[in-house]
Design an enzyme around this catalytic site. Structure first.
Site, short mmCIF file in Angstrom:
data_model
loop_
_atom_site.label_atom_id
_atom_site.label_comp_id
_atom_site.label_asym_id
_atom_site.label_seq_id
_atom_site.Cartn_x
_atom_site.Cartn_y
_atom_site.Cartn_z
CB CYS A 155 -11.04 -2.06 0.74
SG CYS A 155 -10.35 -1.59 -0.85
CD GLU A 160 -1.38 4.87 4.44
OE1 GLU A 160 -0.83 5.70 5.19
OE2 GLU A 160 -2.12 3.95 4.86
CD GLU A 210 -5.53 -5.98 -0.77
OE1 GLU A 210 -4.97 -4.86 -0.73
OE2 GLU A 210 -6.21 -6.42 0.16
CB CYS A 241 -8.84 -4.45 -3.15
SG CYS A 241 -7.64 -3.11 -2.98
CG ASN A 274 -0.50 -0.28 2.51
OD1 ASN A 274 0.51 -0.94 2.67
ND2 ASN A 274 -1.17 0.23 3.52
CB CYS A 317 -5.31 -1.40 -1.31
SG CYS A 317 -6.60 -0.51 -0.45
N1 THU Z 1 -5.19 -1.50 2.95
C1 THU Z 1 -4.63 -2.34 2.02
O1 THU Z 1 -3.60 -2.03 1.42
N2 THU Z 1 -5.22 -3.53 1.81
C2 THU Z 1 -6.28 -4.02 2.52
O2 THU Z 1 -6.71 -5.14 2.28
C3 THU Z 1 -6.89 -3.20 3.57
C4 THU Z 1 -6.42 -1.79 3.64
C5 THU Z 1 -4.50 -0.25 3.25
C6 THU Z 1 -5.14 1.03 2.80
C7 THU Z 1 -4.49 2.03 3.75
O3 THU Z 1 -3.22 2.38 3.24
C8 THU Z 1 -4.28 1.23 5.02
O4 THU Z 1 -4.35 -0.13 4.65
C9 THU Z 1 -5.31 1.52 6.11
O5 THU Z 1 -6.59 1.45 5.63
#
Ligand code: THU
Length: 134
Positions: free
Chosen positions: A85, A41, A52, A88, A39, A50
């Protein structure tokens, strides 16, 4: 499990100054190739990507064929296996083969395995190209 170790490696590359919640993904292809995703940000939070989607977009961008995907493993440091999420799930449903293994995990090694149809029942799928914008 090798794919879990690969997902953990990917996780360490996450860029998460805001949530501090690092997620890693590892996609295994038929020929043994592994594609990583983490991920990433942004200070404009909604632009964060994310793990995925990072992994799947990277795979396509690098010229690999999604049809060759055998499995996708996702890991985070949580009490339970990470739950992708909704966005994804839709992207995973589009690109993963029907029988590809989706392995959701936490860093303690707790895992949950399923297919894309179990992860996103009744997904939005374009059965044909719609050309009726008259
Ligand atoms: N996130 C992911 O990368 N994958 C998931 O399956 C759940 C959430 C990330 C998004 C954000 O950067 C952090 O986790 C918190 O939500």
């Amino acid at each position: 499990m090798k794919s879990l170790e690969e997902a953990k490696k990917a996780r360490l590359r996450a860029y998460t100054p805001y949530s501090k919640f690092k997620v890693g993904a590892a996609i295994l292809l038929k020929d043994g190739t592994v594609v990583h995703g983490a991920n990433v940000e942004n200070s404009s939070y909604g632009l964060s990507n994310c793990a995925e989607r990072s992994a799947l977009f990277s795979l396509v961008s690098q010229g690999y064929d999604p049809k060759d995907i055998v499995s996708m493993t996702v890991v985070a440091n949580d009490t339970k296996p990470v739950s992708p999420c909704g966005a994804c799930r839709q992207v995973m449903h589009e690109l993963l083969p029907k029988e590809a293994k989706i392995i959701l995990a936490n860093t303690d090694g707790k895992t949950l395995e399923m297919t894309k149809d179990a992860l996103l029942p009744y997904a939005f799928v374009m059965d044909e190209v719609h050309d009726d914008e008259r």
